[in-house]
Motif scaffolding. Sequence first.
Motif, mmCIF file in Angstrom:
data_model
loop_
_atom_site.group_PDB
_atom_site.id
_atom_site.type_symbol
_atom_site.label_atom_id
_atom_site.label_comp_id
_atom_site.label_asym_id
_atom_site.label_seq_id
_atom_site.Cartn_x
_atom_site.Cartn_y
_atom_site.Cartn_z
ATOM 1 N N VAL A 101 0.893 -1.165 0.021
ATOM 2 C CA VAL A 101 -0.058 0.112 0.082
ATOM 3 C C VAL A 101 0.901 1.326 0.090
ATOM 4 C CG1 VAL A 101 -1.536 1.228 1.320
ATOM 5 C CG2 VAL A 101 -1.964 -1.170 1.032
ATOM 6 N N GLU A 102 1.664 1.379 0.922
ATOM 7 C CA GLU A 102 2.380 2.722 1.011
ATOM 8 C C GLU A 102 3.583 2.646 -0.183
ATOM 9 O OE1 GLU A 102 5.742 4.419 4.130
ATOM 10 O OE2 GLU A 102 4.802 2.548 4.701
ATOM 11 N N GLY A 103 3.532 3.717 -0.697
ATOM 12 C CA GLY A 103 4.358 3.933 -1.893
ATOM 13 C C GLY A 103 3.806 3.420 -3.349
ATOM 14 N N PHE A 104 2.694 2.615 -3.293
ATOM 15 C CA PHE A 104 2.004 2.085 -4.437
ATOM 16 C C PHE A 104 1.276 3.175 -5.094
ATOM 17 C CE2 PHE A 104 -1.087 -0.325 -6.588
ATOM 18 C CZ PHE A 104 -0.175 -1.288 -7.515
ATOM 19 N N THR A 105 1.709 3.387 -6.439
ATOM 20 C CA THR A 105 1.258 4.470 -7.130
ATOM 21 C C THR A 105 0.005 4.111 -8.172
ATOM 22 O OG1 THR A 105 2.845 4.435 -8.804
ATOM 23 C CG2 THR A 105 3.321 5.591 -6.823
ATOM 24 N N LEU A 106 -0.595 5.090 -8.692
ATOM 25 C CA LEU A 106 -1.606 4.946 -9.837
ATOM 26 C C LEU A 106 -0.844 4.210 -10.909
ATOM 27 C CD1 LEU A 106 -4.371 4.821 -11.050
ATOM 28 C CD2 LEU A 106 -4.079 7.100 -11.391
ATOM 29 N N ALA A 107 0.201 4.766 -11.378
ATOM 30 C CA ALA A 107 1.091 4.483 -12.364
ATOM 31 C C ALA A 107 1.449 3.090 -12.105
ATOM 32 C CB ALA A 107 2.349 5.409 -12.558
ATOM 33 N N ASP A 108 1.823 2.476 -11.171
ATOM 34 C CA ASP A 108 2.175 1.089 -10.899
ATOM 35 C C ASP A 108 0.912 0.237 -11.017
ATOM 36 O OD1 ASP A 108 4.889 1.914 -9.847
ATOM 37 O OD2 ASP A 108 3.936 2.086 -7.744
ATOM 38 N N ASP A 109 -0.186 0.820 -10.521
ATOM 39 C CA ASP A 109 -1.396 0.109 -10.920
ATOM 40 C C ASP A 109 -1.906 -0.222 -12.251
ATOM 41 O OD1 ASP A 109 -3.512 -1.187 -9.215
ATOM 42 O OD2 ASP A 109 -4.752 0.409 -10.253
ATOM 43 N N LEU A 110 -1.704 0.807 -12.782
ATOM 44 C CA LEU A 110 -2.089 0.779 -14.454
ATOM 45 C C LEU A 110 -1.166 -0.204 -15.066
ATOM 46 C CD1 LEU A 110 -2.462 4.457 -15.069
ATOM 47 C CD2 LEU A 110 -4.331 2.992 -15.259
ATOM 48 N N LYS A 111 -0.131 -0.429 -14.958
ATOM 49 C CA LYS A 111 0.868 -1.064 -15.238
ATOM 50 C C LYS A 111 0.340 -2.744 -15.223
ATOM 51 C CE LYS A 111 4.953 1.571 -15.446
ATOM 52 N NZ LYS A 111 6.332 1.688 -14.623
ATOM 53 N N LEU A 112 0.086 -2.970 -13.807
ATOM 54 C CA LEU A 112 -0.375 -4.367 -13.664
ATOM 55 C C LEU A 112 -1.869 -4.407 -14.060
ATOM 56 C CD1 LEU A 112 1.134 -4.007 -10.029
ATOM 57 C CD2 LEU A 112 1.661 -5.182 -11.971
ATOM 58 N N VAL A 113 -2.757 -3.541 -14.051
ATOM 59 C CA VAL A 113 -4.028 -3.763 -14.590
ATOM 60 C C VAL A 113 -4.147 -4.002 -15.995
ATOM 61 C CG1 VAL A 113 -6.369 -2.483 -15.116
ATOM 62 C CG2 VAL A 113 -5.220 -2.196 -12.932
ATOM 63 N N ALA A 114 -2.979 -3.484 -16.994
ATOM 64 C CA ALA A 114 -2.916 -3.938 -18.206
ATOM 65 C C ALA A 114 -2.597 -5.677 -18.341
ATOM 66 C CB ALA A 114 -1.828 -3.120 -18.863
ATOM 67 N N LYS A 115 -1.822 -6.067 -17.467
ATOM 68 C CA LYS A 115 -1.713 -7.562 -17.455
ATOM 69 C C LYS A 115 -3.142 -8.285 -17.139
ATOM 70 C CE LYS A 115 3.174 -7.122 -16.075
ATOM 71 N NZ LYS A 115 3.455 -5.752 -16.117
ATOM 72 N N HIS A 116 -3.749 -7.610 -16.228
ATOM 73 C CA HIS A 116 -4.987 -8.563 -15.920
ATOM 74 C C HIS A 116 -6.172 -8.343 -16.909
ATOM 75 C CE1 HIS A 116 -4.148 -9.551 -11.776
ATOM 76 N NE2 HIS A 116 -3.701 -8.482 -11.514
ATOM 77 N N GLN A 117 -6.083 -7.071 -17.632
ATOM 78 C CA GLN A 117 -6.871 -7.094 -18.696
ATOM 79 C C GLN A 117 -6.483 -7.910 -19.896
ATOM 80 O OE1 GLN A 117 -7.519 -2.868 -19.855
ATOM 81 N NE2 GLN A 117 -8.723 -3.229 -21.614
ATOM 82 N N ALA A 118 -5.306 -8.114 -19.978
ATOM 83 C CA ALA A 118 -5.014 -9.147 -20.970
ATOM 84 C C ALA A 118 -5.623 -10.515 -20.760
ATOM 85 C CB ALA A 118 -3.603 -8.996 -21.412
ATOM 86 N N ASP A 119 -5.197 -10.925 -19.445
ATOM 87 C CA ASP A 119 -5.549 -12.382 -19.090
ATOM 88 C C ASP A 119 -7.044 -12.400 -19.157
ATOM 89 O OD1 ASP A 119 -2.985 -12.763 -18.213
ATOM 90 O OD2 ASP A 119 -3.438 -12.280 -15.933
ATOM 91 N N HIS A 120 -7.952 -11.276 -18.792
ATOM 92 C CA HIS A 120 -9.126 -11.395 -18.937
ATOM 93 C C HIS A 120 -9.702 -11.603 -20.454
ATOM 94 C CE1 HIS A 120 -13.045 -10.403 -16.748
ATOM 95 N NE2 HIS A 120 -13.490 -10.630 -18.063
ATOM 96 N N GLU A 121 -9.268 -10.806 -21.481
ATOM 97 C CA GLU A 121 -9.601 -10.813 -22.603
ATOM 98 C C GLU A 121 -9.079 -12.225 -23.164
ATOM 99 O OE1 GLU A 121 -7.727 -7.468 -24.206
ATOM 100 O OE2 GLU A 121 -9.469 -5.950 -23.149
ATOM 101 N N ASN A 122 -7.816 -12.784 -22.763
ATOM 102 C CA ASN A 122 -7.739 -14.178 -23.221
ATOM 103 C C ASN A 122 -7.999 -15.509 -22.613
ATOM 104 O OD1 ASN A 122 -5.617 -13.569 -25.800
ATOM 105 N ND2 ASN A 122 -5.038 -11.875 -24.223
ATOM 106 N N ARG A 123 -9.055 -15.014 -21.656
ATOM 107 C CA ARG A 123 -9.811 -16.237 -20.886
ATOM 108 C C ARG A 123 -8.701 -17.024 -19.926
ATOM 109 N NH1 ARG A 123 -14.616 -17.555 -23.775
ATOM 110 N NH2 ARG A 123 -14.440 -19.686 -23.097
#
Length: 246
Positions: A101-123
């Motif tokens: 939590v501490e030090g975790f930024t929105l920019a960090d999150d966006l990079k990781l969300v992109a991976k989750h989105q790809a996983d979701h789209e590729n089932r």
Amino acid sequence: MIAIRERHDHGGGSSGRAALGEAEELAVSCHGKGFITIALIGEMIAAMIEREDETAAIPSGLRHQRFVAVPLTADTAALDYASYMASPDVIRIHSDDRWPVEGFTLADDLKLVAKHQADHENRRAFTFVLLAPSLREALGCLYVNPLRMYLQRAGADRRLLDAVPPTSALVTFWLRQDQQDTGLADVVVEAVNDWLLNEWPLSTHMFRVLPDEQSSCTALDRLNLRKTHLSLPGDTRPYIWYQPPA
């Protein structure tokens, strides 16, 4: 049907928020949004997708009077991030201190969300952000991941693995800190359980929680689910498991 993986399993630090376990093949990053090697993706597809179910429809979301579940994408990342950062105690407990939590930024999150989105789209994995009905704030996250693969990595014995169908899901979730005593957990687990039973091409699913996730445990205890503990030498956290009756 699906090959799935967990993020937040919002993963923490080098351990990540990936509740699939800290396997060597799975490089886990912070906020449970681990990333997957090409070899592991192939293994996922082989293990989780039965040929006749490769084109089975996956629900695009779930709408309820109290919440709306939609895929976690770049469009919803800012709402998810705000909910996550507003829930330090919830995140600590849910992740067993593995998610930052501490030090975790929105920019960090966006990079990781992109991976989750790809996983979701590729089932491969399905991560949903739980939004308020207004769609203006996030209330938590829901993860639908490959149960059998997690059990393999956690060292489950052959008898247990043989009893788990390939199209079985591991289900985890967390709710925003200010939502812990509002009854939302009861609503979410009942609605999600019905949704998975009736609209997903799954053989079965199991919810997984830690004992200190008190609101989640209480909500799951109220459903007509089988409660059990699994002996997994590769993951010794004291998880409690809940499965719909056969």
